[in-house]
Scaffold this motif. Structure first.
Motif, mmCIF file in Angstrom:
data_model
loop_
_atom_site.group_PDB
_atom_site.id
_atom_site.type_symbol
_atom_site.label_atom_id
_atom_site.label_comp_id
_atom_site.label_asym_id
_atom_site.label_seq_id
_atom_site.Cartn_x
_atom_site.Cartn_y
_atom_site.Cartn_z
ATOM 1 N N GLN B 320 0.814 -1.212 0.000
ATOM 2 C CA GLN B 320 0.000 0.000 0.000
ATOM 3 C C GLN B 320 0.845 1.258 0.000
ATOM 4 O O GLN B 320 0.427 2.287 -0.526
ATOM 5 N N ALA B 445 -3.151 4.124 -7.203
ATOM 6 C CA ALA B 445 -4.243 3.159 -7.092
ATOM 7 C C ALA B 445 -4.450 2.696 -5.663
ATOM 8 O O ALA B 445 -5.427 2.026 -5.369
ATOM 9 N N ARG B 446 -3.519 3.016 -4.774
ATOM 10 C CA ARG B 446 -3.641 2.563 -3.387
ATOM 11 C C ARG B 446 -3.982 3.702 -2.433
ATOM 12 O O ARG B 446 -3.962 3.514 -1.227
ATOM 13 N N THR B 447 -4.248 4.871 -2.974
ATOM 14 C CA THR B 447 -4.554 6.005 -2.110
ATOM 15 C C THR B 447 -5.892 5.780 -1.421
ATOM 16 O O THR B 447 -6.899 5.577 -2.074
ATOM 17 N N GLN B 448 -5.876 5.757 -0.109
ATOM 18 C CA GLN B 448 -7.108 5.501 0.643
ATOM 19 C C GLN B 448 -7.894 6.772 0.892
ATOM 20 O O GLN B 448 -9.088 6.735 1.134
ATOM 21 N N ALA B 499 -8.805 8.186 -8.212
ATOM 22 C CA ALA B 499 -10.047 7.579 -8.700
ATOM 23 C C ALA B 499 -9.820 6.955 -10.067
ATOM 24 O O ALA B 499 -10.274 5.836 -10.339
ATOM 25 N N ARG B 502 -7.782 3.826 -9.739
ATOM 26 C CA ARG B 502 -8.529 2.758 -9.100
ATOM 27 C C ARG B 502 -9.401 2.034 -10.112
ATOM 28 O O ARG B 502 -9.571 0.827 -10.070
ATOM 29 N N ARG B 503 -9.967 2.815 -11.036
ATOM 30 C CA ARG B 503 -10.866 2.190 -12.008
ATOM 31 C C ARG B 503 -10.138 1.192 -12.880
ATOM 32 O O ARG B 503 -10.735 0.265 -13.410
#
Lengths: 170, 514
Positions: B320, B445-448, B499, B502-503
């Motif tokens: 992460q 892609a791992r940004t929470q 975002a 992530r997609r």
């Protein structure tokens, strides 16, 4: 609500209910009362002659200073409540809070693990609730207190639906 | 982890297995030795009629030889029965989607882990287990909270097979490469009819643990290539020059000076402090000894340990956030440490969390690059070597770094030219610290989540801190004291970038959907 320098441009914040200040004040009253009672113990003991060795000026000054601080905190509560705001964007939820130490948080819906709606006793009297959006990161747990019940329910449904459609695992 | 696993469903396909029969002894040997010691001592001293040094219970000290032997035998039998029971009721099963572990004699426990949520797998060998050639398999599951599932103990070779099979399924290879073959009749002669733990599963040790359909995966994971290792000299040096060691030495010197004023002081009184320090140093040496990092198809493999050894597998898609740090005293030697946040490891509840999140205890710049190339396969910059050199040791705005404005100099007199961030196509790189240098890397892609924070002092100077939210662990990525304008811009841009990233990725299977 006023636009603070920290707020990102083009965001329209939704404020929480101003009556949430009453919830905060109730919490404040309990905390302040307990602190003051404890701090007044030396003064009372001194007056009744049980603990005459304790310096009188300190016995008076300590509660007085704390009382002053507590009153300042009380006066700040309405402004602090007014500083809480949230905004729903297409992919994420924004939450802001704080006067002195300000914070703006953005949490992607896809990162949501679950949504909590919590109602305390005073919340219930005022018809308020608190929505909490949990993610895997403790830092990114969005908390919106002081929502009217209907708005809280709507937000929860909305968040759950959006989280479902944008689910991203970890 | 679901509270109600259904052993019956998966059980029809995959056989149940038992752990190795010696396992309870390996786990409980200390208690056995302690009981045997105390009991034997009491019995012997009473037999030889000596003065009882610390009188035990009457029935022991006063009894004749036969009775005490009987009692001793009874206790032994009870212990053995307990061991047998825990062994008998501990069973595991690996299906295509789940790992099930049943355990407990009185309080039965059934645990189920989704394989596509497995974050990392460790093969741990405590010293006693090593003597027996056994190993414990531990895996962290993202949705199980803090608790890790463990399987203790199985034969070392079986542990390797199981790890490879679980990782291959977790990687999603199942879907693409091999059509689900029926279980070969020869593979599980005992398992077919005995899914619910009837006595026929007892000789399961003989049957192959992994059903035949998993066999193709094993060859896939077999090849590993060592990318970094830590020589003993460097390890010892790094431990001595670590900030915590330096503080400990300073504290003990200070203590000695302070205590030397006391009458009757002898250096002997410092012994407990010195022993404590030696213990801490030994602990570091024990865990860092013979450290090797290797690449394989299923991620980064780490192996280390002097007495207790541990083999860890960290799949790249599970990382992460990454931190590379260079403590002040390491810098002249060109040493760095790499640690990561991986779900299930860094929770802090487990006492080995800190050790397990270290990908490289001490290494050169080349080692760091080699490790990064595995856990961050696509750095997203054109010249990774120069970029990471700038990230680790550089300052200023080279290689796309954005640093704090000069007006914050009074707040950060040393670090203001260094602290900042850079964006690559795949990650945000936060650079911090002038003396103790750190670099934190968070893949988009791992940004929470992100937060902007500003205190009263920062407001006066028009700067803002950007915190990147990540799961609990050693890496806390912060971009400090950015100019307010660029901070606000970065905030929303980064949220959108996350975002978008992530997609494009599905992190549940890190190979299968590619």
């Amino acid at each position: 609500m006023p636009q603070e320098p920290i707020d990102p441009a083009g965001i329209h914040w939704t404020r929480v209910s101003p009556s949430y200040a009453k919830v905060r004040m109730a919490g404040w009253a309990v905390g302040a009362l307990v602190t003051l009672v404890v701090l007044c113990v030396p003064l009372v003991l001194n007056r009744f002659g049980v603990w005459s060795g304790f310096p009188l000026w300190l016995a008076i000054a300590a509660p007085a200073v704390v009382l002053a601080i507590e009153i300042v905190r009380l006066l700040l509560i309405p402004r602090q409540v007014a500083a809480i705001g949230y905004a729903e964007r297409e992919d994420d939820l924004l939450v802001r809070q704080g006067l002195m130490f300000q914070r703006v948080l953005v949490v992607p819906y896809g990162r949501m693990q679950f949504v909590d709606v919590a109602v305390g006793p005073i919340d219930r009297m005022l018809g308020l609730c608190k929505v909490k959006l949990h993610t895997a990161a403790a830092d990114a747990t969005a908390e919106i207190p002081g929502l009217p019940l209907a708005e809280g329910t709507r937000l929860r449904e909305q968040l759950a639906a959006r989280g479902e459609s944008r689910l991203a695992g970890l | 982890m679901n509270p109600e696993p259904a052993p019956g469903h998966g059980g029809s396909e995959a056989p149940w297995h038992r752990v190795h029969p010696v396992s309870p002894l390996v786990r409980g040997w200390l208690a056995v030795v302690a009981i045997a010691f105390v009991y034997g001592q009491n019995t012997l001293s009473s037999l030889f009629g000596e003065e009882e040094p610390n009188p035990g219970p009457d029935f022991v000290s006063g009894a004749p030889l036969l009775v005490s032997l009987l009692i001793g035998g009874g206790i032994l039998l009870l212990i053995l029965l307990g061991f047998f029971g825990t062994w008998w009721f501990t069973k595991y099963q690996i299906t295509d989607r789940h790992v099930n572990v049943n355990s407990g004699m009185v309080f039965r426990q059934q645990r189920q882990a989704r394989i596509d949520r497995v974050q990392s797998i460790d093969i741990v060998q405590p010293l006693v287990a090593r003597i027996f050639g056994l190993a414990e398999l531990r895996f962290d599951v993202a949705d199980s909270g803090s608790a890790a599932m463990n399987l203790a103990f199985v034969k070392l070779s079986e542990a390797h097979e199981l790890r490879n099979a679980i990782l291959a399924r977790a990687a999603g290879l199942k879907d693409s490469s091999v059509p689900p073959a029926p279980v070969a009749p020869s593979a599980a002669p005992a398992g077919d009819g005995a899914d619910m733990g009837s006595p026929e599963t007892a000789p399961a040790d003989a049957a192959p643990v992994v059903s035949a359909e998993a066999a193709p995966y094993i060859s896939l994971a077999a090849s590993e290539r060592v990318v970094a290792s830590v020589p003993l000299g460097r390890l010892a040096g790094s431990i001595l020059l670590r900030p915590s060691t330096v503080f400990m030495v300073l504290a003990i010197i200070g203590l000695g000076i302070a205590m030397s004023n006391i009458d009757g002081f002898a250096p002997f009184y410092l012994l407990p402090a010195l022993l404590g320090m030696a213990g801490a140093l030994w602990n570091n040496l024990n865990t860092g000894y013979n450290f090797k990092a290797a690449t394989s198809a299923d991620g980064l493999r780490l192996g280390y340990g002097l007495l207790d050894t541990r083999h860890q597998t960290v799949p790249p898609g599970r990382v992460q956030a990454i931190k590379v740090s260079a403590p002040f005293l390491w810098r002249k030697l060109g040493w760095y440490k790499v640690s990561v946040n991986v779900a299930g490891i860094g929770g802090g509840a487990a006492n080995d969390a800190e050790q397990r999140s270290v990908l490289l205890p001490v290494g050169t710049f080349e080692d760091v690059l080699a490790v990064l190339s595995v856990v961050l396969p696509a750095p997203g910059v054109e010249a990774p070597r120069e970029f990471f050199a700038a990230a680790l040791n550089g300052s200023g705005t080279d290689h796309g770094f954005v640093v704090s404005p000069p007006r914050i100099r009074p707040l950060a007199p040393l670090a203001y030219r260094r602290q900042g961030y850079a964006l690559t196509d795949t990650a945000l790189v936060a650079r911090n610290g002038a003396l103790h240098r750190t670099v934190a890397i968070v893949p988009h892609a791992r940004t929470q989540g992100l937060s902007l924070r500003q205190g009263p002092l920062a407001r006066r100077l028009d700067v803002v801190d950007l915190w990147l939210a990540t799961i609990p662990g050693p890496v806390v990525p912060i971009v400090r004291q950015l100019d307010i304008g660029s901070g606000r811009e970065l905030f929303l841009e980064q949220a959108d970038r996350a975002a978008a990233a992530r997609r494009q990725t599905d992190s549940n299977h890190w190979l299968g959907d590619a």
